[in-house]
Design a protein around this motif. Sequence first.
Motif, PDB file in Angstrom:
ATOM      1  N   GLU A 213       5.927  -3.271  -3.740  1.00 30.23           N
ATOM      2  CA  GLU A 213       5.691  -1.945  -3.175  1.00 30.23           C
ATOM      3  C   GLU A 213       4.235  -1.522  -3.347  1.00 30.23           C
ATOM      4  OE1 GLU A 213       7.623  -0.159  -1.307  1.00 30.23           O
ATOM      5  OE2 GLU A 213       9.145  -1.727  -1.412  1.00 30.23           O
ATOM      6  N   GLN A 214       3.629  -1.877  -4.463  1.00 25.57           N
ATOM      7  CA  GLN A 214       2.222  -1.550  -4.662  1.00 25.57           C
ATOM      8  C   GLN A 214       1.336  -2.300  -3.678  1.00 25.57           C
ATOM      9  OE1 GLN A 214       0.591  -0.920  -8.544  1.00 25.57           O
ATOM     10  NE2 GLN A 214       2.588  -1.079  -9.551  1.00 25.57           N
ATOM     11  N   ASP A 216       2.354  -3.289  -0.769  1.00 26.63           N
ATOM     12  CA  ASP A 216       2.656  -2.665   0.514  1.00 26.63           C
ATOM     13  C   ASP A 216       1.763  -1.451   0.741  1.00 26.63           C
ATOM     14  OD1 ASP A 216       4.884  -2.395   2.790  1.00 26.63           O
ATOM     15  OD2 ASP A 216       4.504  -0.388   1.965  1.00 26.63           O
ATOM     16  N   ARG A 217       1.626  -0.629  -0.285  1.00 26.73           N
ATOM     17  CA  ARG A 217       0.779   0.566  -0.154  1.00 26.73           C
ATOM     18  C   ARG A 217      -0.697   0.190  -0.016  1.00 26.73           C
ATOM     19  NH1 ARG A 217       4.831   2.520  -3.709  1.00 26.73           N
ATOM     20  NH2 ARG A 217       3.680   1.889  -5.576  1.00 26.73           N
ATOM     21  N   LEU A 220      -1.205  -0.721   3.525  1.00 29.86           N
ATOM     22  CA  LEU A 220      -1.125   0.492   4.334  1.00 29.86           C
ATOM     23  C   LEU A 220      -2.427   1.285   4.250  1.00 29.86           C
ATOM     24  CD1 LEU A 220       0.944   1.872   6.140  1.00 29.86           C
ATOM     25  CD2 LEU A 220       1.659   3.247   4.176  1.00 29.86           C
ATOM     26  N   ARG A 221      -3.014   1.363   3.055  1.00 29.23           N
ATOM     27  CA  ARG A 221      -4.296   2.063   2.904  1.00 29.23           C
ATOM     28  C   ARG A 221      -5.401   1.330   3.665  1.00 29.23           C
ATOM     29  NH1 ARG A 221      -2.446   2.602  -2.514  1.00 29.23           N
ATOM     30  NH2 ARG A 221      -3.671   0.767  -3.123  1.00 29.23           N
ATOM     31  N   SER A 280       7.001   1.238   4.659  1.00 27.66           N
ATOM     32  CA  SER A 280       7.327   2.656   4.846  1.00 27.66           C
ATOM     33  C   SER A 280       8.218   2.862   6.054  1.00 27.66           C
ATOM     34  CB  SER A 280       6.033   3.459   5.013  1.00 27.66           C
ATOM     35  OG  SER A 280       5.291   2.987   6.124  1.00 27.66           O
ATOM     36  N   ARG A 283      11.738   2.214   4.810  1.00 25.58           N
ATOM     37  CA  ARG A 283      12.240   3.306   3.976  1.00 25.58           C
ATOM     38  C   ARG A 283      12.571   4.533   4.804  1.00 25.58           C
ATOM     39  NH1 ARG A 283       8.151   1.178   0.695  1.00 25.58           N
ATOM     40  NH2 ARG A 283       6.634   2.732   1.403  1.00 25.58           N
ATOM     41  N   PRO A 292       7.693   8.406   3.398  1.00 28.66           N
ATOM     42  CA  PRO A 292       6.714   9.079   4.233  1.00 28.66           C
ATOM     43  C   PRO A 292       7.156   9.126   5.680  1.00 28.66           C
ATOM     44  CG  PRO A 292       5.966   6.875   3.689  1.00 28.66           C
ATOM     45  CD  PRO A 292       7.199   7.125   2.881  1.00 28.66           C
TER      46      PRO A 292
END
Length: 386
Positions: A213-214, A216-217, A220-221, A280, A283, A292
């Motif tokens: 998940e980290q 993934d973020r 995304l950033r 995201s 989710r 989100p």
Amino acid sequence: MPAAPRPPHPVAEDLKPPRWVAWLPAVLVVLDLAAEAVVPDAVAAGFLLTALPVVVAFSYGPAVTAGATAGALGLQLLLAQRAGHLSEQHHVWVYISTLLAGVMGTALSWQRIRQGRTLLRARTVAETLQRTVLRPVPERAGGLRVAGLYRPAEAEVLVGGDLYEVCDTRFGARVLLGDVRGKGLGAVRTVADVLGAFRATAHDTAGLVELAEQLDRAVLRDAAARGDEELFVTAVLLQYRPGAEYVEIVNRGHVTPLLLSGHTITPVRCPFELPLGLGSLGRAASGEPGAPAVPEVRAVPAVPTVPEVQTGPAAVALPPGHTLLLYTDGVSEARDAAGAFYPLARRLATLGTTAPDRLVSFLARDVHAYAGALADDLAVLALARE
């Protein structure tokens, strides 16, 4: 123990001209003297030597080129004297032409060596950056024997859109292998960002799913910073705790790993989630609290639909004598001249060994023999219990 001798630098070897080029000056002189021996005495064959300084410049340095110029002039004078044409006007112009060719050849040789040194420095820096971004695969990590293979589709760029990392952490050996959507410098930037995020969090994040998940973020950033709404990374994350009889796997949209035992090749069954950077969306679609909002304008690339929500990593048995093979689609989608895909499982089944280093060496040879030049980046990791 003394360090093993380093092999010749591959870039320095590439800068050297072919061996036959180095023999061209001698061939030219022999041809000139042979012509002098067979033509009538009234003709001086030294005209051929006008090109000698330039030919020498392709293989040798400025000093040798200047010496070859002097030698060519001396030989032309001797041949002209032998024919009795030493001071004739057309011979004088030949001497001047040879001298000019020598000046230009010496400058050409100096510039060639200067550019070669610049290229060598640039490629050395690039290779250093490659080892920083894609570190060499360790032979052992946290109770695992490891072997790896990495080949970018464009050999000149050294780093492509595939990535890997093997870390020995307090949670055990942690492995990442992935493939960035896209090519070029943008893909290399994403590779560096994802590997940096993995190295920064793999030692402190307890759960493998949380680690995914980290990442993934992080993707995304990166996508938001670049304005690339279709950026994603397919990846497999793996964890092995020393002494365990199984490995834990999280598959984020990547090709299915293979478990090898002798002549038996078995696809690893584990939950299949959306790639990194698109988590995201999964989710939000599942209605998770705190997910989100997904902008309606975002274009979603064609990726497999998420069949289930993964709550934990899959536990996959890894008995002694078995090897787990992680790879990118640069292997499975390599094509021969007829357009047929590389039959990975069938080829591996004929090998009859599960030693990680032998598997990787076999793939390095066999994929190249099957497909020739690569159309996509290629990365492979073979893992076995010690």
